[in-house]
Design a protein around this motif. Structure first.
Motif, PDB file in Angstrom:
ATOM      1  N   TYR A 123      32.976  43.893  31.623  1.00 42.99           N
ATOM      2  CA  TYR A 123      33.893  42.793  31.916  1.00 42.99           C
ATOM      3  C   TYR A 123      33.516  42.025  33.191  1.00 42.99           C
ATOM      4  CZ  TYR A 123      37.042  44.853  28.439  1.00 42.99           C
ATOM      5  OH  TYR A 123      37.591  45.345  27.273  1.00 42.99           O
ATOM      6  N   ARG A 124      32.409  42.366  33.798  1.00 47.28           N
ATOM      7  CA  ARG A 124      32.112  41.794  35.113  1.00 47.28           C
ATOM      8  C   ARG A 124      31.756  40.314  35.079  1.00 47.28           C
ATOM      9  NH1 ARG A 124      29.048  47.080  37.749  1.00 47.28           N
ATOM     10  NH2 ARG A 124      30.974  48.283  38.025  1.00 47.28           N
ATOM     11  N   LYS A 125      31.367  39.799  33.947  1.00 40.17           N
ATOM     12  CA  LYS A 125      31.024  38.370  33.868  1.00 40.17           C
ATOM     13  C   LYS A 125      32.268  37.486  33.894  1.00 40.17           C
ATOM     14  CE  LYS A 125      30.871  38.580  28.812  1.00 40.17           C
ATOM     15  NZ  LYS A 125      30.051  38.354  27.598  1.00 40.17           N
ATOM     16  N   LEU A 126      33.457  38.087  33.852  1.00 41.43           N
ATOM     17  CA  LEU A 126      34.697  37.309  33.775  1.00 41.43           C
ATOM     18  C   LEU A 126      35.321  37.014  35.139  1.00 41.43           C
ATOM     19  CD1 LEU A 126      36.388  39.182  30.772  1.00 41.43           C
ATOM     20  CD2 LEU A 126      34.904  37.173  30.708  1.00 41.43           C
ATOM     21  N   GLY A 127      34.741  37.519  36.221  1.00 43.55           N
ATOM     22  CA  GLY A 127      35.271  37.240  37.558  1.00 43.55           C
ATOM     23  C   GLY A 127      36.539  37.994  37.888  1.00 43.55           C
ATOM     24  N   LEU A 128      36.725  39.173  37.294  1.00 42.82           N
ATOM     25  CA  LEU A 128      37.977  39.910  37.478  1.00 42.82           C
ATOM     26  C   LEU A 128      38.136  40.442  38.899  1.00 42.82           C
ATOM     27  CD1 LEU A 128      38.141  42.003  34.170  1.00 42.82           C
ATOM     28  CD2 LEU A 128      38.726  39.599  34.569  1.00 42.82           C
ATOM     29  N   GLY A 129      37.035  40.830  39.525  1.00 45.96           N
ATOM     30  CA  GLY A 129      37.133  41.358  40.883  1.00 45.96           C
ATOM     31  C   GLY A 129      37.708  40.342  41.848  1.00 45.96           C
ATOM     32  N   LYS A 130      37.299  39.100  41.707  1.00 42.65           N
ATOM     33  CA  LYS A 130      37.810  38.058  42.592  1.00 42.65           C
ATOM     34  C   LYS A 130      39.293  37.801  42.341  1.00 42.65           C
ATOM     35  CE  LYS A 130      36.208  33.749  44.646  1.00 42.65           C
ATOM     36  NZ  LYS A 130      35.147  32.708  44.610  1.00 42.65           N
ATOM     37  N   TRP A 131      39.719  37.899  41.074  1.00 44.27           N
ATOM     38  CA  TRP A 131      41.138  37.736  40.763  1.00 44.27           C
ATOM     39  C   TRP A 131      41.965  38.884  41.342  1.00 44.27           C
ATOM     40  CZ3 TRP A 131      43.742  33.662  39.707  1.00 44.27           C
ATOM     41  CH2 TRP A 131      43.170  32.602  39.005  1.00 44.27           C
ATOM     42  N   LEU A 132      41.451  40.101  41.253  1.00 45.19           N
ATOM     43  CA  LEU A 132      42.168  41.232  41.848  1.00 45.19           C
ATOM     44  C   LEU A 132      42.285  41.062  43.358  1.00 45.19           C
ATOM     45  CD1 LEU A 132      40.585  44.179  39.837  1.00 45.19           C
ATOM     46  CD2 LEU A 132      43.031  43.635  39.909  1.00 45.19           C
ATOM     47  N   MET A 133      41.203  40.625  43.992  1.00 50.44           N
ATOM     48  CA  MET A 133      41.222  40.444  45.443  1.00 50.44           C
ATOM     49  C   MET A 133      42.237  39.382  45.838  1.00 50.44           C
ATOM     50  SD  MET A 133      39.581  41.799  48.079  1.00 50.44           S
ATOM     51  CE  MET A 133      38.023  42.348  47.360  1.00 50.44           C
ATOM     52  N   SER A 134      42.267  38.263  45.123  1.00 48.25           N
ATOM     53  CA  SER A 134      43.218  37.198  45.474  1.00 48.25           C
ATOM     54  C   SER A 134      44.655  37.670  45.266  1.00 48.25           C
ATOM     55  CB  SER A 134      42.936  35.933  44.655  1.00 48.25           C
ATOM     56  OG  SER A 134      43.206  36.135  43.278  1.00 48.25           O
ATOM     57  N   SER A 135      44.867  38.520  44.282  1.00 50.28           N
ATOM     58  CA  SER A 135      46.210  39.058  44.068  1.00 50.28           C
ATOM     59  C   SER A 135      46.624  39.965  45.221  1.00 50.28           C
ATOM     60  CB  SER A 135      46.259  39.828  42.748  1.00 50.28           C
ATOM     61  OG  SER A 135      45.989  38.968  41.655  1.00 50.28           O
ATOM     62  N   MET A 136      45.682  40.739  45.752  1.00 46.90           N
ATOM     63  CA  MET A 136      46.012  41.591  46.892  1.00 46.90           C
ATOM     64  C   MET A 136      46.248  40.755  48.148  1.00 46.90           C
ATOM     65  SD  MET A 136      46.573  44.872  46.880  1.00 46.90           S
ATOM     66  CE  MET A 136      45.486  45.947  45.951  1.00 46.90           C
ATOM     67  N   TYR A 137      45.574  39.606  48.262  1.00 50.54           N
ATOM     68  CA  TYR A 137      45.892  38.682  49.356  1.00 50.54           C
ATOM     69  C   TYR A 137      47.349  38.227  49.253  1.00 50.54           C
ATOM     70  CZ  TYR A 137      40.794  38.130  50.081  1.00 50.54           C
ATOM     71  OH  TYR A 137      39.459  38.336  50.306  1.00 50.54           O
ATOM     72  N   GLU A 138      47.806  37.996  48.035  1.00 50.50           N
ATOM     73  CA  GLU A 138      49.201  37.597  47.842  1.00 50.50           C
ATOM     74  C   GLU A 138      50.154  38.698  48.298  1.00 50.50           C
ATOM     75  OE1 GLU A 138      48.218  34.784  43.939  1.00 50.50           O
ATOM     76  OE2 GLU A 138      49.276  36.687  43.684  1.00 50.50           O
ATOM     77  N   VAL A 139      49.781  39.956  48.066  1.00 51.80           N
ATOM     78  CA  VAL A 139      50.603  41.071  48.548  1.00 51.80           C
ATOM     79  C   VAL A 139      50.658  41.060  50.074  1.00 51.80           C
ATOM     80  CG1 VAL A 139      50.825  43.586  48.629  1.00 51.80           C
ATOM     81  CG2 VAL A 139      50.124  42.472  46.507  1.00 51.80           C
ATOM     82  N   VAL A 140      49.520  40.780  50.715  1.00 47.49           N
ATOM     83  CA  VAL A 140      49.472  40.699  52.174  1.00 47.49           C
ATOM     84  C   VAL A 140      50.426  39.621  52.694  1.00 47.49           C
ATOM     85  CG1 VAL A 140      47.991  40.092  54.147  1.00 47.49           C
ATOM     86  CG2 VAL A 140      47.127  41.615  52.359  1.00 47.49           C
ATOM     87  N   VAL A 141      50.367  38.445  52.091  1.00 48.55           N
ATOM     88  CA  VAL A 141      51.220  37.331  52.528  1.00 48.55           C
ATOM     89  C   VAL A 141      52.686  37.649  52.258  1.00 48.55           C
ATOM     90  CG1 VAL A 141      51.794  34.909  52.113  1.00 48.55           C
ATOM     91  CG2 VAL A 141      49.396  35.622  52.262  1.00 48.55           C
ATOM     92  N   HIS A 142      52.979  38.125  51.057  1.00 49.57           N
ATOM     93  CA  HIS A 142      54.367  38.446  50.690  1.00 49.57           C
ATOM     94  C   HIS A 142      54.955  39.503  51.608  1.00 49.57           C
ATOM     95  CE1 HIS A 142      57.864  38.983  48.107  1.00 49.57           C
ATOM     96  NE2 HIS A 142      57.633  40.288  48.117  1.00 49.57           N
ATOM     97  N   SER A 143      54.135  40.455  52.050  1.00 50.13           N
ATOM     98  CA  SER A 143      54.617  41.547  52.896  1.00 50.13           C
ATOM     99  C   SER A 143      54.591  41.198  54.383  1.00 50.13           C
ATOM    100  CB  SER A 143      53.760  42.802  52.662  1.00 50.13           C
ATOM    101  OG  SER A 143      53.765  43.178  51.299  1.00 50.13           O
ATOM    102  N   GLY A 144      54.064  40.017  54.740  1.00 53.93           N
ATOM    103  CA  GLY A 144      54.020  39.610  56.139  1.00 53.93           C
ATOM    104  C   GLY A 144      53.054  40.410  56.975  1.00 53.93           C
ATOM    105  N   LEU A 145      51.960  40.874  56.366  1.00 51.89           N
ATOM    106  CA  LEU A 145      50.995  41.694  57.093  1.00 51.89           C
ATOM    107  C   LEU A 145      49.968  40.817  57.810  1.00 51.89           C
ATOM    108  CD1 LEU A 145      50.359  44.496  54.449  1.00 51.89           C
ATOM    109  CD2 LEU A 145      52.110  44.361  56.220  1.00 51.89           C
ATOM    110  N   GLU A 146      49.294  41.427  58.777  1.00 53.02           N
ATOM    111  CA  GLU A 146      48.349  40.679  59.589  1.00 53.02           C
ATOM    112  C   GLU A 146      47.027  40.436  58.866  1.00 53.02           C
ATOM    113  OE1 GLU A 146      46.486  40.930  64.146  1.00 53.02           O
ATOM    114  OE2 GLU A 146      48.125  42.248  63.503  1.00 53.02           O
TER     115      GLU A 146
END
Length: 228
Positions: A123-146
């Motif tokens: 599944y690596r040709k689909l760019g899933l790793g970058k989507w997972l990373m951006s989703s974890m960035y959203e968790v950082v922002v939502h949680s108010g983390l540094e």
């Protein structure tokens, strides 16, 4: 709990996908991701076991994400919260993640620390790793983390270790003179290197080095100690 529906692309063909919090029913699929993503010489004892996965779900479900493509679990990413001091950055993966069991998860920590990210090779040709990373960035922002922080493997380093230090190798990757399967991917995801850590992980391909890579929350307000 986290859930996001989206389309990923197989060349020009949209494919439905879902990024969501993983659950106990996903454990066999998550273990298969580990086995396919980190084959030997990566140590098999570092693949997830059910106790570790149970802890991820129980202690920090916001940091336990997987991605499904056409209903098939294809990748995952796991994190915990820690209190990171940039003046004392050195640590090992085992220390900061409690050997992957995250019993040291700190609900008041200022940093989301990446325990693991993996995508099945098919599944690596689909760019899933970058989507997972951006989703974890959203968790950082939502949680108010540094920040989001994690130690990136350097699996290409063993090919260059006789000619250059780990720091020189990292600099060559950042300059674009060399390409590393992990570090280059993290740079593409917006992560920036802090420092190289010796004996970060039992990983022969990386000669046991890791590079601490961070993503700073652009909404973080140092005066209030949280996101705005």
């Amino acid at each position: 709990m986290y859930r996001k529906e989206l389309y990923v692309f197989d060349r020009d063909r949209p494919v439905p996908a879902v990024i969501r919090s993983y659950e106990e029913r996903d454990f066999p699929g998550l273990i298969r991701i580990q086995q396919e993503s980190f084959p030997p010489p990566f140590p098999s004892e570092l693949w997830w076991n059910r106790e570790q996965l149970s802890n991820h779900v129980a202690m920090f479900p916001e940091g336990a994400l997987c991605i499904e493509v056409d209903g098939e679990i294809a990748g995952s990413m796991t994190g915990l919260r820690v209190d990171f001091d940039p003046d004392h950055p050195d640590h090992t993966w085992e220390e900061v993640t409690d050997h992957g069991y995250i019993r040291n998860h700190n609900p008041s920590g200022n940093t989301l620390y990446v325990v693991d990210i993996g995508v099945r090779p098919a599944y690596r040709k689909l760019g899933l790793g970058k989507w997972l990373m951006s989703s974890m960035y959203e968790v950082v922002v939502h949680s108010g983390l540094e920040r989001l922080l994690g130690g990136g493997r350097m699996p290409g380093y063993h090919k260059q270790a006789a000619e250059m230090t780990a720091e020189q190798y990292l600099n060559a990757v950042v300059k674009g003179e060399l390409k590393d399967p992990v570090i280059t991917f993290l740079l593409r995801c917006g992560r920036t290197p802090l420092k190289v850590v010796e004996n970060y992980l039992d990983d022969e391909e990386s000669c046991h080095y890791g590079t601490l890579m961070e993503w700073k929350n652009p909404f973080f307000n140092p005066r209030s100690g949280q996101g705005e």
